[in-house]
Design an enzyme around this catalytic site. Structure first.
Site, PDB file in Angstrom:
ATOM      1  N   ASN A   1      26.880  30.013 -72.424  1.00 27.82           N
ATOM      2  CA  ASN A   1      27.914  29.119 -71.885  1.00 27.82           C
ATOM      3  C   ASN A   1      28.706  28.415 -72.999  1.00 27.82           C
ATOM      4  O   ASN A   1      28.778  27.200 -73.075  1.00 27.82           O
ATOM      5  CB  ASN A   1      27.346  28.120 -70.874  1.00 27.82           C
ATOM      6  CG  ASN A   1      26.242  27.239 -71.431  1.00 27.82           C
ATOM      7  OD1 ASN A   1      25.667  27.530 -72.475  1.00 27.82           O
ATOM      8  ND2 ASN A   1      25.945  26.150 -70.749  1.00 27.82           N
TER       9      ASN A   1
ATOM     10  N   ASP B   1      22.846  31.611 -66.965  1.00 29.49           N
ATOM     11  CA  ASP B   1      22.214  30.303 -67.143  1.00 29.49           C
ATOM     12  C   ASP B   1      22.727  29.257 -66.158  1.00 29.49           C
ATOM     13  O   ASP B   1      22.581  29.423 -64.966  1.00 29.49           O
ATOM     14  CB  ASP B   1      22.346  29.821 -68.588  1.00 29.49           C
ATOM     15  CG  ASP B   1      21.464  28.598 -68.812  1.00 29.49           C
ATOM     16  OD1 ASP B   1      20.346  28.582 -68.291  1.00 29.49           O
ATOM     17  OD2 ASP B   1      21.903  27.647 -69.474  1.00 29.49           O
TER      18      ASP B   1
ATOM     19  N   HIS C   1      18.491  31.432 -64.404  1.00 31.59           N
ATOM     20  CA  HIS C   1      18.463  30.005 -64.040  1.00 31.59           C
ATOM     21  C   HIS C   1      18.472  29.987 -62.516  1.00 31.59           C
ATOM     22  O   HIS C   1      19.473  30.371 -61.895  1.00 31.59           O
ATOM     23  CB  HIS C   1      19.695  29.325 -64.649  1.00 31.59           C
ATOM     24  CG  HIS C   1      19.997  27.954 -64.146  1.00 31.59           C
ATOM     25  ND1 HIS C   1      20.072  26.861 -64.985  1.00 31.59           N
ATOM     26  CD2 HIS C   1      20.283  27.484 -62.908  1.00 31.59           C
ATOM     27  CE1 HIS C   1      20.385  25.782 -64.271  1.00 31.59           C
ATOM     28  NE2 HIS C   1      20.517  26.130 -63.013  1.00 31.59           N
TER      29      HIS C   1
ATOM     30  N   ASN D   1      19.159  19.553 -65.721  1.00 31.84           N
ATOM     31  CA  ASN D   1      19.160  20.521 -64.631  1.00 31.84           C
ATOM     32  C   ASN D   1      18.303  21.726 -64.993  1.00 31.84           C
ATOM     33  O   ASN D   1      18.591  22.380 -65.989  1.00 31.84           O
ATOM     34  CB  ASN D   1      20.602  20.986 -64.365  1.00 31.84           C
ATOM     35  CG  ASN D   1      20.705  21.796 -63.099  1.00 31.84           C
ATOM     36  OD1 ASN D   1      19.817  21.745 -62.254  1.00 31.84           O
ATOM     37  ND2 ASN D   1      21.773  22.561 -62.967  1.00 31.84           N
TER      38      ASN D   1
ATOM     39  N   ASP E   1      15.235  24.530 -73.680  1.00 33.17           N
ATOM     40  CA  ASP E   1      16.522  24.322 -73.009  1.00 33.17           C
ATOM     41  C   ASP E   1      17.324  23.262 -73.778  1.00 33.17           C
ATOM     42  O   ASP E   1      17.935  22.365 -73.176  1.00 33.17           O
ATOM     43  CB  ASP E   1      16.345  23.915 -71.542  1.00 33.17           C
ATOM     44  CG  ASP E   1      17.663  23.946 -70.760  1.00 33.17           C
ATOM     45  OD1 ASP E   1      18.676  24.403 -71.316  1.00 33.17           O
ATOM     46  OD2 ASP E   1      17.686  23.502 -69.605  1.00 33.17           O
TER      47      ASP E   1
ATOM     48  N   HIS F   1      24.602  17.132 -76.028  1.00 32.88           N
ATOM     49  CA  HIS F   1      25.889  16.635 -75.524  1.00 32.88           C
ATOM     50  C   HIS F   1      26.331  15.479 -76.410  1.00 32.88           C
ATOM     51  O   HIS F   1      25.504  14.851 -77.084  1.00 32.88           O
ATOM     52  CB  HIS F   1      25.765  16.153 -74.078  1.00 32.88           C
ATOM     53  CG  HIS F   1      25.576  17.267 -73.095  1.00 32.88           C
ATOM     54  ND1 HIS F   1      26.568  18.187 -72.813  1.00 32.88           N
ATOM     55  CD2 HIS F   1      24.511  17.626 -72.328  1.00 32.88           C
ATOM     56  CE1 HIS F   1      26.125  19.058 -71.909  1.00 32.88           C
ATOM     57  NE2 HIS F   1      24.878  18.744 -71.608  1.00 32.88           N
TER      58      HIS F   1
ATOM     59  N   GLY G   1      21.512  17.622 -69.367  1.00 32.38           N
ATOM     60  CA  GLY G   1      20.978  18.261 -70.567  1.00 32.38           C
ATOM     61  C   GLY G   1      20.237  17.326 -71.484  1.00 32.38           C
ATOM     62  O   GLY G   1      20.532  16.124 -71.556  1.00 32.38           O
TER      63      GLY G   1
HETATM   64  O1  DOR Z   1      20.524  20.480 -68.161  1.00 31.14           O
HETATM   65  C1  DOR Z   1      21.097  21.531 -68.400  1.00 31.14           C
HETATM   66  N1  DOR Z   1      22.025  21.639 -69.363  1.00 31.14           N
HETATM   67  N2  DOR Z   1      20.818  22.606 -67.643  1.00 31.14           N
HETATM   68  C2  DOR Z   1      21.515  23.736 -67.723  1.00 31.14           C
HETATM   69  O2  DOR Z   1      21.215  24.653 -67.007  1.00 31.14           O
HETATM   70  C3  DOR Z   1      22.660  23.871 -68.666  1.00 31.14           C
HETATM   71  C4  DOR Z   1      22.509  22.914 -69.776  1.00 31.14           C
HETATM   72  C5  DOR Z   1      23.782  22.742 -70.576  1.00 31.14           C
HETATM   73  O3  DOR Z   1      24.401  23.754 -70.921  1.00 31.14           O
HETATM   74  O4  DOR Z   1      24.120  21.615 -70.910  1.00 31.14           O
END
Ligand code: DOR
Length: 439
Positions: free
Chosen positions: A99, A157, A184, A283, A310, A314, A329
């Site tokens: 992604n 994902d 996912h 998530n 995972d 951010h 995330g």
């Molecule tokens: O918490 C998450 N962040 N879950 C995901 O499936 C994607 C990920 C993200 O790319 O930030």
């Protein structure tokens, strides 16, 4: 002998190698980036010695689920900062989700990621290509092209394929390339608008919930499709007891499935959200104590195959907002090992099983070289001080993402040397090595 930075004698450490079941104090000889000897006492003059007494010497850790955001979201993370953070977390290899911007749905993007990582020269990076073009869930991406450039699996994902027919075709197509479909599991209709687990805490806080069924429905569907197609699937970040029960059912039937759990789902429950700290927003969401217990037991028993972080960095501006608006995330690659080791210290996982879930099993799932300290293997090795206590300080993390729910936690156990093909890519400042030990 000249040391090109890839020759080492690692002396007196406790070797934990799940690939052979070895648990003993021994020496390891590394020459030219390869493991060339493992024995109770090795004497090799002229090779720098790493004194490993009291340390665990384990096959290099492998994190098969990270988001390095490069290309496109470099303000959150780059391949350089992501790999540096991975090395500091003890990881020698990582698998990067698709992604990015543009989405990694072509060989060109896969190639970019692989080449950039080679230039950085830290832990090895293996891209996971998208299942569908732009992760839109409509038409299949160029899997062959991406595999040729180094993709080891495919996954949409965070944007899971909602159309079951497209997912079926994706599984059939992926099986031609011998790669797993990494999944996912989320029914986006059931989870829409939710931010945390649907339950007592979401009701009390007045935050819209994400029901466990949104994961379990997707797990069940994809297990059925794996049975139909015979394609190997790998389920990401299981979060609920019901998902574990479904995977157990599938494994008992011989359906080709593996799965992972994250450190945060092993360590935390939805009660952590009561702080309104947006670093708990992830998530799938943190669920109940009963779910958490089921995940820990399933990991110990092997129903869950491995741990993956995972790692989802951010920026502050995406997290320093109201809970509902914050990005999902957790920046987890630097705390994953320490969090898993808490389960070892609590007697819930053996050291052997912990290392298996962080190295040998991930290598097997993604078909990677590594996960073993056998002679002839590349010298991907992690040295861990299991007794070292340290405090999680986001401002000290090498990742650009400071979004961790473990801020301020004291963890026991840390990677002190991370070695990739004999090259030290991370060294804790408290660790020394002697230049030319003659012992
Ligand atoms: O918490 C998450 N962040 N879950 C995901 O499936 C994607 C990920 C993200 O790319 O930030």
């Amino acid at each position: 002998m000249t040391n090109m930075g890839r020759d080492w004698l690692i002396k007196g450490g406790t070797i934990i190698d799940p690939s052979t079941g070895t648990l003993e104090v021994a020496d390891i000889l590394v020459e030219g980036g390869q493991i060339t000897g493992v024995a109770p006492s090795i004497t090799q003059r002229g090779i720098p010695v790493i004194e490993a007494r009291g340390l665990w010497v384990v096959p290099g850790l492998i994190d098969i689920h990270v988001h390095f955001r490069d290309p496109g979201y470099e303000y959150k993370e780059t391949i350089e900062t992501g790999l540096a953070a991975a090395g500091a977390g003890g990881f020698t290899q990582v698998c990067c989700m698709a992604n990015t911007l543009p989405v990694n749905d072509t060989g060109a993007i896969t190639f970019y990621m692989v080449e950039k990582a080679k230039k950085v020269g830290g832990p090895l990076l293996h891209p996971v290509g998208a299942i569908t073009k732009e992760q839109k869930g409509e038409s299949l991406a160029e899997m062959g092209d991406m595999v040729d450039m180094g993709a080891v699996a495919v996954s949409d994902d965070g944007n899971p394929v909602m159309n079951s027919e497209v997912m079926r075709r994706a599984m059939e197509y992926a099986s031609h390339f011998g790669i797993p479909v990494v999944d996912h599991c989320e029914d986006k209709n059931l989870s829409a608008g939710g931010s945390i687990h649907e339950g007592e805490v979401s009701t009390r806080l007045g935050i819209k919930g994400i029901p466990s069924a949104s994961e379990e429905v997707a797990v069940a569907r994809d297990l059925c499709l794996a049975r139909q197609t015979g394609t190997r699937i790998h389920l990401q970040h299981l979060s609920s007891k019901g998902s574990v029960e479904l995977v157990k059912w599938a494994k008992d039937l011989g359906i080709p499935v593996t799965c992972e759990v994250t450190p945060h789902h092993l360590a935390l429950t939805h009660q952590a959200v009561e702080s309104y700290d947006t670093s708990t927003k992830v998530n799938p969401p943190l669920r109940t104590q009963e779910d958490r217990q089921a995940l820990i037991e399933a990991l110990a028993q092997g129903i869950i195959d491995c741990v993956a972080s995972d790692h989802a960095p951010h920026s502050l501006k995406e997290k320093d907002v109201e809970y509902d608006l914050a990005a999902f995330g957790i920046s987890g690659v630097e705390t994953a090992l320490g969090v898993v080791l808490q389960l070892v210290h609590e007697g819930k996982l053996t050291p052997m099983r912990a290392i298996e879930t962080l190295s040998t099993a991930p290598a097997r799932i993604m078909g990677l070289e590594g996960g073993s300290l056998k002679v002839g293997q590349p010298a991907h090795i992690t040295l861990i001080d299991p007794e070292k206590t340290w405090r999680v300080k986001p401002e000290k993390m090498l990742s650009k993402g400071k979004n961790t729910p473990f801020a301020g936690w004291e963890l026991k156990g840390k990677a002190v040397i991370t070695m990739v093909e004999g090259k030290v890519v991370w060294k804790d400042e408290t660790i020394g090595e002697s230049g030319n030990d003659q012992r």
